[in-house]
Design a protein around this motif. Structure first.
Motif, mmCIF file in Angstrom:
data_model
loop_
_atom_site.group_PDB
_atom_site.id
_atom_site.type_symbol
_atom_site.label_atom_id
_atom_site.label_comp_id
_atom_site.label_asym_id
_atom_site.label_seq_id
_atom_site.Cartn_x
_atom_site.Cartn_y
_atom_site.Cartn_z
ATOM 1 N N ILE A 130 -8.152 -0.996 -12.235
ATOM 2 C CA ILE A 130 -7.129 -2.025 -11.998
ATOM 3 C C ILE A 130 -5.884 -1.394 -11.409
ATOM 4 C CG2 ILE A 130 -5.651 -3.736 -13.110
ATOM 5 C CD1 ILE A 130 -7.953 -4.107 -15.154
ATOM 6 N N ALA A 131 -5.541 -0.215 -11.883
ATOM 7 C CA ALA A 131 -4.360 0.471 -11.333
ATOM 8 C C ALA A 131 -4.599 0.833 -9.868
ATOM 9 C CB ALA A 131 -4.059 1.728 -12.147
ATOM 10 N N GLU B 187 -3.973 -1.857 -7.015
ATOM 11 C CA GLU B 187 -2.619 -2.055 -6.478
ATOM 12 C C GLU B 187 -2.377 -1.158 -5.272
ATOM 13 O OE1 GLU B 187 -0.527 -2.621 -10.786
ATOM 14 O OE2 GLU B 187 0.778 -2.169 -9.087
ATOM 15 N N ASN C 292 1.619 -4.030 -14.449
ATOM 16 C CA ASN C 292 0.703 -2.920 -14.248
ATOM 17 C C ASN C 292 -0.503 -3.056 -15.178
ATOM 18 O OD1 ASN C 292 -0.167 0.019 -14.968
ATOM 19 N ND2 ASN C 292 0.961 0.135 -13.031
ATOM 20 N N ALA C 293 -1.610 -2.451 -14.771
ATOM 21 C CA ALA C 293 -2.836 -2.523 -15.566
ATOM 22 C C ALA C 293 -2.631 -2.113 -17.016
ATOM 23 C CB ALA C 293 -3.894 -1.617 -14.937
ATOM 24 N N THR C 294 -1.796 -1.097 -17.194
ATOM 25 C CA THR C 294 -1.668 -0.556 -18.541
ATOM 26 C C THR C 294 -0.460 -1.100 -19.300
ATOM 27 O OG1 THR C 294 -0.425 1.284 -17.617
ATOM 28 C CG2 THR C 294 -2.792 1.608 -17.946
ATOM 29 N N LYS D 165 -11.120 -9.455 -5.368
ATOM 30 C CA LYS D 165 -11.024 -8.442 -6.430
ATOM 31 C C LYS D 165 -12.349 -8.312 -7.163
ATOM 32 C CE LYS D 165 -6.095 -8.886 -7.305
ATOM 33 N NZ LYS D 165 -5.063 -9.416 -8.212
ATOM 34 N N LYS E 155 4.339 -6.137 -9.917
ATOM 35 C CA LYS E 155 3.688 -7.030 -10.859
ATOM 36 C C LYS E 155 3.344 -6.246 -12.115
ATOM 37 C CE LYS E 155 0.251 -7.690 -7.846
ATOM 38 N NZ LYS E 155 -1.018 -7.998 -7.226
ATOM 39 N N GLU F 55 -4.295 -2.495 -2.300
ATOM 40 C CA GLU F 55 -3.611 -3.630 -1.661
ATOM 41 C C GLU F 55 -2.536 -3.145 -0.705
ATOM 42 O OE1 GLU F 55 -2.377 -5.883 -5.134
ATOM 43 O OE2 GLU F 55 -3.837 -7.440 -4.690
ATOM 44 N N LYS F 56 -1.845 -2.093 -1.081
ATOM 45 C CA LYS F 56 -0.784 -1.573 -0.202
ATOM 46 C C LYS F 56 -1.392 -1.019 1.083
ATOM 47 C CE LYS F 56 2.622 -0.639 -3.741
ATOM 48 N NZ LYS F 56 3.140 0.281 -4.728
ATOM 49 N N GLY G 82 -2.491 -3.936 3.088
ATOM 50 C CA GLY G 82 -1.306 -4.609 3.631
ATOM 51 C C GLY G 82 -1.115 -6.016 3.126
ATOM 52 N N SER G 83 -1.942 -6.442 2.173
ATOM 53 C CA SER G 83 -1.716 -7.768 1.590
ATOM 54 C C SER G 83 -2.414 -7.857 0.245
ATOM 55 C CB SER G 83 -2.215 -8.872 2.520
ATOM 56 O OG SER G 83 -3.625 -8.819 2.622
ATOM 57 N N GLU G 84 -2.014 -8.881 -0.501
ATOM 58 C CA GLU G 84 -2.629 -9.101 -1.811
ATOM 59 C C GLU G 84 -4.086 -9.507 -1.641
ATOM 60 O OE1 GLU G 84 0.252 -11.616 -3.974
ATOM 61 O OE2 GLU G 84 -1.135 -11.432 -5.670
ATOM 62 N N GLY H 230 4.058 -9.621 -4.653
ATOM 63 C CA GLY H 230 2.832 -8.958 -4.230
ATOM 64 C C GLY H 230 2.662 -7.583 -4.815
ATOM 65 N N TYR H 231 3.736 -6.816 -4.841
ATOM 66 C CA TYR H 231 3.595 -5.422 -5.235
ATOM 67 C C TYR H 231 4.283 -5.087 -6.537
ATOM 68 C CZ TYR H 231 1.864 -5.187 -0.524
ATOM 69 O OH TYR H 231 1.137 -5.413 0.609
#
Lengths: 412, 89
Positions: free
Chosen positions: B41-42, B45, A135-137, B60, A133, B48-49, B52-54, A130-131
């Motif tokens: 996109i960065a 992430e 990265n965008a760049t 998206k 993964k 999502e944290k 608390g979930s994807e 989930g976390y």
């Protein structure tokens, strides 16, 4: 109609310094940039037989804003820094850079191995999908052409781009193709070069092939030893080199300082084994390069040999040099000082030649103490000499059987 | 999680990770801070944290219209509520 191509800017980051003053001083004083590999708890360092590396162990002040830094990996930091410096030195304006008449020929072995490793770590991590993964760049930082396109992005360059990835011939191809783009009127200015970051997977590749130096781990500065009877293989290095190539009339019109002229380039392939050096390929490269430069072999005063310090490679190269040049030109293997900076070596070695031309000296091959009888037919530079070099050649030979030679003429 | 808490989190992230200092909550991030698609996109992430979930692919895609910090916070609130409702059912 063919145009003359001149060099109007240069910059290098090497294991023996950054900038002409430090680099030249260290070349003249026989300083080695080879050290033991960094003490890191990574998988590879425990398994490598070769524990030496040409390391850039000084701080570089990058000063890139986040807007640009967010897509930079270590290799692209090097690339953008030397590019920024050559753009400043050559006095290239923003208008010229974004005119479509300035292009970039810049590469690396295959982008950024360190970022590629972090992508694969995410790929194989089954627990934190989930976390943890990609990265965008990450792709932008790691991709094969990350150096070239970060340069175009940072400096707003809109001309041609080519990002060669041919290992040891990457920079020399960059310079050669940049030379041809200008010579044949396709671009007026090209920023040419290559970079590679510190990476032990590169060492592992050659270590596995028994091509790396392992006998001098206790005294890193004693290796590599180009053409020496006690050489035992190559030492990988990191670094970057960039040059500005420009149409001569264009440079003259804007009053640019001209450092030298590129007069010839050749590139050919052995058409066979991907690893073993090939004497015929090396000879053909030199011969076709001389033809391209429209000079005779005895016009060449100096040869920067590829000379990675493998037993076979140095021997075959010495034979090829003798076959085409005899024993007239001085021959130096610069990798004795800096190791094999992989894709950057052609640019760095061209820059070293420029410095020698400017200062009227010939730098000796470091660690060449006892010339191998199999290599002793050529005119090795074994001590510092005062000599004006009028025409010099840089030759490089890569995995995959790619061969290049460049011919540079002093500018009076 | 309160809206104010979400705002504080987002402002902290924008400051520490994106070097965007003291933005107005209605500033167009692209126009004023050159916040581009890579940054978006960065930021996902981090969102999502907080949520608390994807996020699903469809969720998206809903972020494509986001332009301001208020939009970001609206979106996060909506996703948190959606998950809480799903949990109740």
């Amino acid at each position: 109609m063919e145009r003359r191509v001149v060099i109007t800017g240069e910059s290098a980051i090497t294991p023996i310094g950054h900038g002409k003053k430090d680099i030249l001083n260290n070349l003249i004083n026989g300083v080695s940039g080879i050290k033991n590999i960094k003490a890191e708890e990574d998988f590879l360092s425990k398994y490598l037989y070769s524990k030496v590396y040409g390391i850039v162990d000084y701080k570089i002040e990058y000063d890139f804003s986040r807007k640009f830094a967010k897509t930079l990996s270590p290799v692209a930091y090097y690339a953008c820094q030397v590019s920024r410096e050559v753009i400043e030195k050559a006095g290239l304006s923003k208008e010229l850079l974004s005119s479509g008449k300035t292009g970039v020929a810049f590469g690396s072995i295959h982008g950024s191995p360190s970022v590629q490793r972090s992508i694969y770590e995410a790929f194989f991590d089954t627990e934190n999908k989930g976390y943890l993964k990609v990265n965008a760049t990450d792709y932008l930082k790691s991709m094969a052409h990350t150096t070239a396109v970060n340069i175009t992005r940072m400096f707003g360059i809109t001309g041609r781009v080519i990002s060669s990835c041919t290992a040891c011939t990457t920079a020399s191809q960059s310079i050669g193709y940049g030379y041809e783009f200008i010579k044949y009127g396709l671009q007026d200015v090209m920023i040419c070069g290559a970079a590679d970051e510190y990476d032990l997977t590169t060492t592992a590749v050659f270590d596995n092939l028994l091509a790396c130096s392992t006998a001098y781990n206790h005294s890193p500065q004693s290796t590599p030893r180009p053409f020496d009877a006690n050489r035992d293989g190559m030492v990988i290095g990191e670094g970057a080199g960039a040059l500005v190539l420009e149409d001569y009339e264009h440079a003259k019109k804007r009053g640019a300082e001209i450092l030298a002229e590129v007069i010839g380039f050749s590139c050919c392939n052995n058409g066979g084994d991907l690893i073993l050096p090939n004497a015929d390929g090396a000879r053909r490269t030199i011969r076709t390069g001389l033809e391209n430069a429209r000079i005779n072999s005895d016009d060449v005063d100096f040869v920067s040999a590829h000379a990675t310090s493998t037993k076979a490679g140095d021997t075959i190269e010495a034979q090829a040099i003798f076959s085409e040049y005899g024993n007239k030109p001085y021959v130096t293997g610069f990798k004795g000082n800096i190791g094999h900076t992989m894709s950057a070596c052609g640019a760095i070695e061209t820059i070293f030649l420029l410095y020698m031309m400017q200062e009227g000296v010939v730098i000796p091959t470091l660690n060449l103490v006892d010339i191998d009888p199999a290599c002793n037919m050529i005119n090795h530079t074994i001590k510092l000499r005062e000599k004006k070099i009028n025409i010099g050649s840089i030759q490089n030979f890569a995995f995959g059987g790619v061969n290049t030679s460049l011919f540079i003429k002093k500018w009076d | 999680m309160s809206r104010d808490s979400i705002v504080i989190e987002i402002l902290t992230i924008l400051k520490e990770e994106f070097e965007i200092l003291n933005p107005d909550l209605n500033d167009n991030l692209t126009e004023k801070y050159e916040f581009d698609s890579i940054d978006a996109i960065a930021l996902l992430e981090y969102m999502e944290k907080i949520i608390g979930s994807e996020l699903t692919q469809e969720e998206k895609k809903q972020t494509l219209e986001i332009r301001t910090i208020n939009h970001i916070v609206d979106y996060i609130e909506a996703m948190i509520n959606k998950r809480q409702q799903t949990a109740v059912i």
